[in-house]
Design a protein around this motif. Structure first.
Motif, PDB file in Angstrom:
ATOM      1  N   SER A 184      23.999   0.528 -15.141  1.00 23.71           N
ATOM      2  CA  SER A 184      23.717  -0.492 -14.248  1.00 23.71           C
ATOM      3  C   SER A 184      22.675  -1.555 -14.896  1.00 23.71           C
ATOM      4  O   SER A 184      22.582  -2.626 -14.324  1.00 23.71           O
ATOM      5  CB  SER A 184      22.966   0.285 -13.177  1.00 23.71           C
ATOM      6  OG  SER A 184      21.725   0.535 -13.748  1.00 23.71           O
ATOM      7  N   THR A 185      22.249  -1.149 -16.272  1.00 20.38           N
ATOM      8  CA  THR A 185      21.392  -2.180 -16.924  1.00 20.38           C
ATOM      9  C   THR A 185      21.943  -2.593 -18.027  1.00 20.38           C
ATOM     10  O   THR A 185      21.321  -3.813 -18.642  1.00 20.38           O
ATOM     11  CB  THR A 185      19.824  -1.808 -16.898  1.00 20.38           C
ATOM     12  OG1 THR A 185      20.030  -0.646 -17.781  1.00 20.38           O
ATOM     13  CG2 THR A 185      19.211  -1.226 -15.708  1.00 20.38           C
ATOM     14  N   GLY A 186      22.700  -1.786 -18.564  1.00 20.78           N
ATOM     15  CA  GLY A 186      23.318  -2.109 -19.945  1.00 20.78           C
ATOM     16  C   GLY A 186      22.337  -2.016 -21.112  1.00 20.78           C
ATOM     17  O   GLY A 186      22.618  -2.231 -22.219  1.00 20.78           O
ATOM     18  N   LYS A 187      21.169  -1.275 -20.802  1.00 21.79           N
ATOM     19  CA  LYS A 187      20.214  -0.934 -21.796  1.00 21.79           C
ATOM     20  C   LYS A 187      20.805   0.058 -22.726  1.00 21.79           C
ATOM     21  O   LYS A 187      21.572   1.128 -22.086  1.00 21.79           O
ATOM     22  CB  LYS A 187      18.988  -0.248 -21.321  1.00 21.79           C
ATOM     23  CG  LYS A 187      18.121  -1.679 -20.636  1.00 21.79           C
ATOM     24  CD  LYS A 187      16.640  -1.362 -20.273  1.00 21.79           C
ATOM     25  CE  LYS A 187      15.959  -2.423 -19.829  1.00 21.79           C
ATOM     26  NZ  LYS A 187      14.629  -2.013 -19.189  1.00 21.79           N
ATOM     27  N   GLU A 188      20.546   0.083 -24.084  1.00 24.78           N
ATOM     28  CA  GLU A 188      21.160   1.228 -24.847  1.00 24.78           C
ATOM     29  C   GLU A 188      20.050   1.747 -25.472  1.00 24.78           C
ATOM     30  O   GLU A 188      18.900   1.414 -26.026  1.00 24.78           O
ATOM     31  CB  GLU A 188      21.906   0.393 -26.140  1.00 24.78           C
ATOM     32  CG  GLU A 188      23.200  -0.121 -25.341  1.00 24.78           C
ATOM     33  CD  GLU A 188      24.197  -0.598 -26.197  1.00 24.78           C
ATOM     34  OE1 GLU A 188      24.207  -0.583 -27.295  1.00 24.78           O
ATOM     35  OE2 GLU A 188      25.159  -1.448 -25.671  1.00 24.78           O
ATOM     36  N   PHE A 189      20.420   3.350 -26.025  1.00 22.39           N
ATOM     37  CA  PHE A 189      19.382   4.050 -26.490  1.00 22.39           C
ATOM     38  C   PHE A 189      20.277   5.036 -27.646  1.00 22.39           C
ATOM     39  O   PHE A 189      21.445   5.232 -27.336  1.00 22.39           O
ATOM     40  CB  PHE A 189      18.393   4.922 -25.647  1.00 22.39           C
ATOM     41  CG  PHE A 189      17.823   3.993 -24.525  1.00 22.39           C
ATOM     42  CD1 PHE A 189      16.449   3.654 -24.990  1.00 22.39           C
ATOM     43  CD2 PHE A 189      18.241   3.755 -23.433  1.00 22.39           C
ATOM     44  CE1 PHE A 189      15.785   2.884 -24.181  1.00 22.39           C
ATOM     45  CE2 PHE A 189      17.528   2.963 -22.481  1.00 22.39           C
ATOM     46  CZ  PHE A 189      16.153   2.602 -22.850  1.00 22.39           C
ATOM     47  N   ASP A 190      19.544   5.468 -28.350  1.00 25.73           N
ATOM     48  CA  ASP A 190      20.143   6.697 -29.349  1.00 25.73           C
ATOM     49  C   ASP A 190      19.668   8.009 -28.814  1.00 25.73           C
ATOM     50  O   ASP A 190      18.241   8.139 -28.792  1.00 25.73           O
ATOM     51  CB  ASP A 190      19.593   6.490 -30.995  1.00 25.73           C
ATOM     52  CG  ASP A 190      20.513   5.096 -31.400  1.00 25.73           C
ATOM     53  OD1 ASP A 190      21.600   4.991 -31.103  1.00 25.73           O
ATOM     54  OD2 ASP A 190      19.744   4.463 -31.940  1.00 25.73           O
ATOM     55  N   VAL A 191      20.556   8.849 -28.423  1.00 23.29           N
ATOM     56  CA  VAL A 191      20.238  10.186 -28.122  1.00 23.29           C
ATOM     57  C   VAL A 191      19.595  10.964 -29.264  1.00 23.29           C
ATOM     58  O   VAL A 191      19.753  11.089 -30.244  1.00 23.29           O
ATOM     59  CB  VAL A 191      21.432  10.980 -27.652  1.00 23.29           C
ATOM     60  CG1 VAL A 191      21.304  12.460 -27.264  1.00 23.29           C
ATOM     61  CG2 VAL A 191      22.318  10.363 -26.544  1.00 23.29           C
ATOM     62  N   THR A 192      18.338  11.676 -28.950  1.00 20.56           N
ATOM     63  CA  THR A 192      17.452  12.392 -29.828  1.00 20.56           C
ATOM     64  C   THR A 192      17.830  13.742 -29.501  1.00 20.56           C
ATOM     65  O   THR A 192      17.342  14.565 -30.448  1.00 20.56           O
ATOM     66  CB  THR A 192      16.097  11.996 -29.659  1.00 20.56           C
ATOM     67  OG1 THR A 192      15.818  12.423 -28.325  1.00 20.56           O
ATOM     68  CG2 THR A 192      15.627  10.812 -29.928  1.00 20.56           C
ATOM     69  N   GLU A 193      18.080  14.204 -28.458  1.00 17.62           N
ATOM     70  CA  GLU A 193      18.394  15.448 -27.949  1.00 17.62           C
ATOM     71  C   GLU A 193      19.376  15.843 -26.732  1.00 17.62           C
ATOM     72  O   GLU A 193      19.156  15.082 -25.970  1.00 17.62           O
ATOM     73  CB  GLU A 193      16.892  16.288 -27.656  1.00 17.62           C
ATOM     74  CG  GLU A 193      17.105  17.624 -27.527  1.00 17.62           C
ATOM     75  CD  GLU A 193      15.606  18.471 -27.114  1.00 17.62           C
ATOM     76  OE1 GLU A 193      14.638  17.809 -27.901  1.00 17.62           O
ATOM     77  OE2 GLU A 193      15.574  19.264 -26.417  1.00 17.62           O
ATOM     78  N   VAL A 194      20.196  16.522 -26.738  1.00 21.09           N
ATOM     79  CA  VAL A 194      20.774  17.053 -25.434  1.00 21.09           C
ATOM     80  C   VAL A 194      20.251  18.703 -25.187  1.00 21.09           C
ATOM     81  O   VAL A 194      20.286  19.320 -26.255  1.00 21.09           O
ATOM     82  CB  VAL A 194      22.283  16.785 -25.474  1.00 21.09           C
ATOM     83  CG1 VAL A 194      22.574  15.312 -25.557  1.00 21.09           C
ATOM     84  CG2 VAL A 194      23.002  17.479 -26.626  1.00 21.09           C
ATOM     85  N   GLY A 195      20.543  19.101 -24.118  1.00 22.03           N
ATOM     86  CA  GLY A 195      20.125  20.519 -23.842  1.00 22.03           C
ATOM     87  C   GLY A 195      20.304  20.712 -22.490  1.00 22.03           C
ATOM     88  O   GLY A 195      20.711  20.061 -21.654  1.00 22.03           O
ATOM     89  N   ALA A 196      19.871  22.149 -22.131  1.00 22.03           N
ATOM     90  CA  ALA A 196      19.919  22.437 -20.935  1.00 22.03           C
ATOM     91  C   ALA A 196      18.601  23.509 -20.673  1.00 22.03           C
ATOM     92  O   ALA A 196      18.081  24.123 -21.440  1.00 22.03           O
ATOM     93  CB  ALA A 196      21.128  23.698 -20.658  1.00 22.03           C
ATOM     94  N   GLN A 197      18.378  23.742 -19.417  1.00 28.70           N
ATOM     95  CA  GLN A 197      17.399  24.408 -18.920  1.00 28.70           C
ATOM     96  C   GLN A 197      17.760  25.842 -18.844  1.00 28.70           C
ATOM     97  O   GLN A 197      18.778  26.207 -18.185  1.00 28.70           O
ATOM     98  CB  GLN A 197      16.519  24.006 -17.797  1.00 28.70           C
ATOM     99  CG  GLN A 197      15.974  22.791 -17.616  1.00 28.70           C
ATOM    100  CD  GLN A 197      15.195  22.308 -16.564  1.00 28.70           C
ATOM    101  OE1 GLN A 197      15.805  22.341 -15.419  1.00 28.70           O
ATOM    102  NE2 GLN A 197      13.883  21.977 -16.390  1.00 28.70           N
ATOM    103  N   MET A 198      17.228  26.868 -19.339  1.00 29.57           N
ATOM    104  CA  MET A 198      17.903  28.174 -19.547  1.00 29.57           C
ATOM    105  C   MET A 198      16.638  29.141 -19.524  1.00 29.57           C
ATOM    106  O   MET A 198      16.713  30.401 -19.757  1.00 29.57           O
ATOM    107  CB  MET A 198      18.559  28.506 -20.871  1.00 29.57           C
ATOM    108  CG  MET A 198      19.483  27.472 -21.067  1.00 29.57           C
ATOM    109  SD  MET A 198      20.580  28.325 -22.509  1.00 29.57           S
ATOM    110  CE  MET A 198      21.299  26.737 -22.986  1.00 29.57           C
ATOM    111  N   PRO A 199      15.635  29.165 -18.436  1.00 26.43           N
ATOM    112  CA  PRO A 199      15.456  27.819 -17.628  1.00 26.43           C
ATOM    113  C   PRO A 199      14.374  27.137 -18.646  1.00 26.43           C
ATOM    114  O   PRO A 199      14.016  26.157 -18.202  1.00 26.43           O
ATOM    115  CB  PRO A 199      14.570  28.486 -16.563  1.00 26.43           C
ATOM    116  CG  PRO A 199      14.007  29.527 -16.826  1.00 26.43           C
ATOM    117  CD  PRO A 199      15.112  30.296 -17.930  1.00 26.43           C
ATOM    118  N   LYS A 200      14.089  27.433 -19.782  1.00 27.91           N
ATOM    119  CA  LYS A 200      13.367  26.556 -20.648  1.00 27.91           C
ATOM    120  C   LYS A 200      14.093  25.584 -21.232  1.00 27.91           C
ATOM    121  O   LYS A 200      15.297  25.786 -21.173  1.00 27.91           O
ATOM    122  CB  LYS A 200      12.599  27.391 -21.694  1.00 27.91           C
ATOM    123  CG  LYS A 200      11.454  28.369 -21.215  1.00 27.91           C
ATOM    124  CD  LYS A 200      10.853  28.932 -22.509  1.00 27.91           C
ATOM    125  CE  LYS A 200       9.690  29.643 -21.983  1.00 27.91           C
ATOM    126  NZ  LYS A 200       9.459  31.102 -22.576  1.00 27.91           N
TER     127      LYS A 200
END
Lengths: 600, 366
Positions: A231-247
């Motif tokens: 929606s804005t075209g702003k770009e970033f570099d991903v530092t982390e992906v993850g899930a709550q397990m539940p942490k």
């Protein structure tokens, strides 16, 4: 379909406040071993104190569970939590859009409520598989047959499919998990297509920055991926992906069908907009996921510092607070009556209350709130259309062609004995009936079109009183409609107090004007000068009252031994006046600014 | 600046009036009286190194006229002997109507007392009873006559107004008698229910009903107008005098002059510091016996305190205060327009209406 997707299920729980959603979620997590006994807090999903106190969920979160089903396969379940209040309808719809199915939780002692119904319809529109769950069946007042009838008649679902459960007593938990696995379809999506991740929530983490909760529709994402917010075209570099397990637990990658979070050193939580699509900047998707709508405040009010709080204190607190509340908007506003403060935009009244309460409680801010108002649209004689967020900014009547106000469709579910009382209340609120049906022998569903402004102040309270708390209420925004609206100004000694101006329907103007003026006369103390209070429309005075000036103080002697005591007494009086706002030569207490709220 | 006023507190009474918030005990014992005068002299000696140029001495109470005149004379003599005292000084003694008579007046006059303040309160028999006074209207009239015969010219009478059920007519009757007597000064006080007095509790318990705001407003106006038209001008919120007969001592309190107070519960203001003595007679004797100043309370005034006090006290006076003291000057015009205040050259003063709202006004000006 890939084997990976076959073993993923994404689902939400649809429920009314207090129908036991959080408890059930806890039981599901426990069953899947996601919670150690010692970690158990009462309700894990609600992380903010204020939510727990009010028994509602404000922030959504998504939990990843591992479930070994009776078919001996291990499934990955993503439980996506949804906020449980009318103000957060859009967030709910985006959470549902991230799922393939939903548990529809109904309290066996209460039956279907308006909010559940509204969410149910949203889910149905999104083609979600719905699993009805009748909760709290262990309570003596549970009426399972009645609920089954409602499920058949109101929802049009097969009541034989409904699972009987109790989150508290741990009944039906495995049955629910089996139904999730067997009835809810696995997610679709292609991990080889360009990345498309639907944002359904965000929060600010002091270590990770602003974090987006997403459902990956297509493609994949991992640490290092250059992402773009479509929606804005702003770009970033991903530092982390993850899930709550539940942490919060980092993962190597997330692929189509997965639910989890993306962190990318994003400083401003406002860059992560619910409903927006995240794509791969180097291999972007041609189209975003449909349905994005920027969060738009529905209600505006002025927040002004008072007591020992300064404007700067308040600005700092708002800055800090809004890091974790992307829906709140604020801008500096200057009021001749109240000084420097902020015009704040909220999703609804509850949102406004929460913001106010948290600023006071967590940031120690003393503030005064002006009466809230909706956004009006004004069509000028020039043909131009403008938006009004503060009634005092309404142009001269001679320049106005028409004033438009937002309408809502209100759904009210009530025991039939209160129908009369509700009809009367809604009529007072300029509501027009749009639907009426019985959802079982004793329960009716009423639908009304009501101007949103009318439900802003005391509608909830009045509905509660009129129905002894038995009716439930939900709304959906309709469109703007022209109304016979006028601006009412409140004059103190002939001068307009901008912070007290408001827009009102002409038919109600006289009554409300009278009530406000009377209320103000009660709360404004007598003082040195006469206080003349007038409610005016244009130049026409429709109600007025006077607070007579004081005639005398205590005329005490004051000799050598009296000076210190006397000084202390006057200093105390002066201190008491700090809570008053100076207006011209008179002083107005804070209560005067809230008189409008009590004018109906 | 030198100490100009000396206040001497005599904490003894023959009865305790239910409205009174001054420190006093009911006691009739000449030995204690003598011991007390002795202690006062010792206390004074503790201030020998302060700078005095005494212009006024004021015996307040309590009831100073329960003392035999000789004891009053003793103390005055001690002051004359040990302190610098100005010519044409004013020495006032408060007296209750059923105490001194001609001979006692003759005696205190000979010691230098030249001003009398008589605690009359009212000439209405019913209200004298309700105020708990143990004298008759005739006692006061006889006392004034005796004092005049003994050579006193400067006589003040106290007036209390705003008693339960008091009518404006009764007040006017009082004023009629006051103005027909050979007196030069009237102090008129609105009956005030101070906390920790019997009257205070009675008002709280609804056993005594003070008149409403409108009535007491009318009463103040009546007093002020009546006295003004009979040659007494209001020079302070509660004080009216014939020209030249203002109480010099009390004026020191309102015009930022230094004064020393001695005796139980007496307050002083010296070198920008307010200090007050113990209110307990035993403790007072004790401390004096040990050669210690009996100071119990102390307040060093900041510049802001001084400014606040100047406004608070100055506005009580006819002449008002210097405008430069006032922070919130915008409101002065409003006050003038509403008839509550007057701006004249660099002075701001209160009108009759304004004076009745002095507390409200002070908190707005500062």
């Amino acid at each position: 379909m890939s084997d990976r997707l076959k073993y993923i299920r994404n689902f939400s729980i649809i429920a009314h406040v207090d129908h036991g959603k959080s408890t059930l979620a806890d039981r599901l997590m426990e069953f899947c071993g996601a919670v150690e006994e010692r970690e158990k807090k009462d309700q894990l999903l609600d992380s903010l104190d204020i939510e727990r106190e009010r028994g509602i969920t404000i922030k959504l979160q998504a939990v990843r569970l591992k479930y070994k089903a009776k078919d001996q396969n291990e499934y990955t379940l993503h439980l996506i939590d949804t906020p449980g209040h009318v103000d957060f309808g859009y967030e709910v719809s985006r959470s549902l859009a991230a799922c393939e199915g939903a548990l529809l939780l109904i309290d066996a002692t209460q039956g279907i409520e308006a909010q559940t119904l509204a969410t149910f319809w949203q889910a149905l529109n999104l083609d979600l598989e719905i699993i009805p769950v009748i909760n709290k069946i262990d309570l003596p007042s549970a009426d399972v047959d009645r609920i089954k009838q409602q499920i058949e008649e109101v929802l049009g679902l097969d009541s034989e499919e409904a699972i009987l459960a109790s989150g508290k007593a741990g009944i039906g938990i495995e049955e629910i998990l089996e139904a999730i696995v067997n009835k809810i379809p696995p997610p679709k999506g292609n991990e080889n297509e360009p990345l498309k991740a639907l944002i359904f929530d965000s929060y600010y983490d002091p270590y990770r920055g602003a974090v987006a909760f997403v459902r990956i529709m297509d493609g994949q994402v991992k640490k290092g991926t250059r992402i773009r917010l479509m929606s804005t075209g702003k770009e970033f570099d991903v530092t982390e992906v993850g899930a709550q397990m539940p942490k919060m637990t980092a993962l190597d990658e997330m692929k189509a069908g997965d639910v989890g979070y993306i962190a990318a050193s994003i400083k401003d939580v406002k860059d992560i907009r619910v409903g927006d699509t995240i794509t791969d900047a180097r291999n972007p998707a041609p189209q975003p996921i449909p349905g994005f709508r920027p969060a738009k405040p529905m209600v505006y009010a002025g927040l002004y510092p008072t007591g020992s709080t300064t404007f700067e204190d308040m600005r700092d607190a708002l800055e800090k607070y809004s890091i974790n509340d992307s829906a709140l908007t604020y801008e500096i506003e200057s009021s001749p009556a109240l000084g420097l403060g902020f015009r704040c935009g909220f999703l609804g009244l509850l949102h406004m209350e929460i913001v106010q309460e948290r600023l006071e409680r967590e940031y120690g801010i003393e503030l005064i709130t002006t009466a809230p108002n909706v956004i009006y649209k004004v069509r000028l004689k020039t043909g131009e259309e403008i938006e009004i967020r503060n009634p005092s900014q309404l142009p001269e009547p001679t320049k106005i062609d028409a004033i438009l106000e937002p309408y809502i469709e209100a759904s009210i579910i009530t025991p039939s004995e209160y129908i009369g009382a509700i009809m009367q209340l809604v009529q007072e609120k300029r509501g027009v009936q749009k639907g009426f049906e019985y959802i079982d022998q004793n329960t009716a569903l009423l639908r009304y079109e009501i101007p949103m402004a009318e439900v802003l102040f005391d509608f909830h309270d009045k509905l509660k009183t009129a129905t002894r708390g038995y009716a439930s209420f939900d709304y959906e925004l309709l469109d703007y409609k022209e109304g016979d609206l006028v601006k009412m100004d409140i004059l103190i000694n002939g001068e307009t107090v901008d912070a007290l101006s408001f827009i009102v329907h002409r038919d109600k103007a006289y009554r409300i004007g009278r009530n406000i003026v009377d209320k103000m006369r009660e709360v404004i103390p007598r003082q040195l000068f006469e206080v003349r209070i007038q409610a005016v429309i244009g130049s026409k005075v429709i109600a007025s009252a006077k607070v007579a000036p004081l005639r005398r103080d205590v005329l005490a002697k004051c000799y050598g031994g009296d000076v210190t005591r006397k000084k202390k007494l006057l200093e105390k009086q002066k201190e008491g006046k700090k809570r008053m706002k100076q207006f011209g030569k008179v002083e107005l207490p804070q209560e005067a600014f809230l008189s409008i709220l009590k004018a109906e | 600046m030198k100490i100009k006023g000396l206040y001497v507190h005599i904490p003894f009474c023959s009865i305790k009036c239910p409205y009174c918030d001054f420190t006093s005990i009911v006691l009739n014992n000449n030995q204690v009286y003598e011991k007390y005068i002795d202690a006062l002299k010792k206390e004074l000696s503790l201030y020998k190194d302060f700078h005095f140029n005494i212009e006024t001495i004021y015996f307040g109470g309590g009831t100073p006229s329960v003392l035999p005149p000789k004891l009053i004379g003793d103390l005055i003599e001690f002051v004359y002997k040990n302190f610098k005292i100005k010519e044409n000084h004013e020495i006032t003694i408060e007296a209750n109507p059923n105490t001194y008579r001609y001979s006692q007046f003759k005696e205190i006059k000979s010691f230098g007392v030249n001003r009398l303040s008589i605690g009359n309160q009212t000439f209405n028999k019913k209200h004298l009873v309700s105020l708990g006074r143990n004298h008759t209207p005739e006692d006061t009239i006889n006392m004034v006559n005796d004092a005049v015969k003994a050579g006193f010219e400067n006589i003040s009478l106290d007036l209390i107004y705003g008693m339960e059920n008091q009518t404006l007519k009764e007040l006017e009757e009082d004023l009629n008698i006051y103005t027909s007597l050979p007196i030069k000064h009237i102090s008129a006080y609105m009956l005030t229910a101070y906390e920790d007095t019997p009257l205070g509790s009675m008002v709280l318990d609804n056993k005594y009903k003070l008149p409403d705001e409108e009535t007491t407003t009318q009463m103040f106006k009546l007093i002020d107008n009546y006295l003004e038209s009979n040659g007494f001008y209001r020079y302070e919120l509660s004080n009216w005098a014939k020209k030249g007969f203002e109480c010099k001592h009390n004026l020191f309190y309102w015009t930022d002059k230094y004064f020393l107070g001695i005796g139980v519960s007496a307050w002083s203001y010296v070198d920008g510091e307010r200090f007050g003595n113990t209110k307990n007679l035993t403790e007072y004797f004790d401390m004096i016996g040990k050669g210690k100043k009996p100071t119990k309370f102390r307040e060093i005034l900041s510049e802001e305190d001084k400014r606040f006090e100047k406004i608070m006290l100055g506005l009580r006076l006819k002449e008002g205060v210097n405008i430069n003291l006032i922070k919130n000057k915008e409101i002065l015009k409003d006050l003038q327009n509403e008839g509550l205040g007057k701006i004249k050259e660099n002075k701001f003063s209160l009108t009759q209406d304004g004076l009745m709202l002095i507390n409200q006004i002070v908190t707005r000006l500062f």
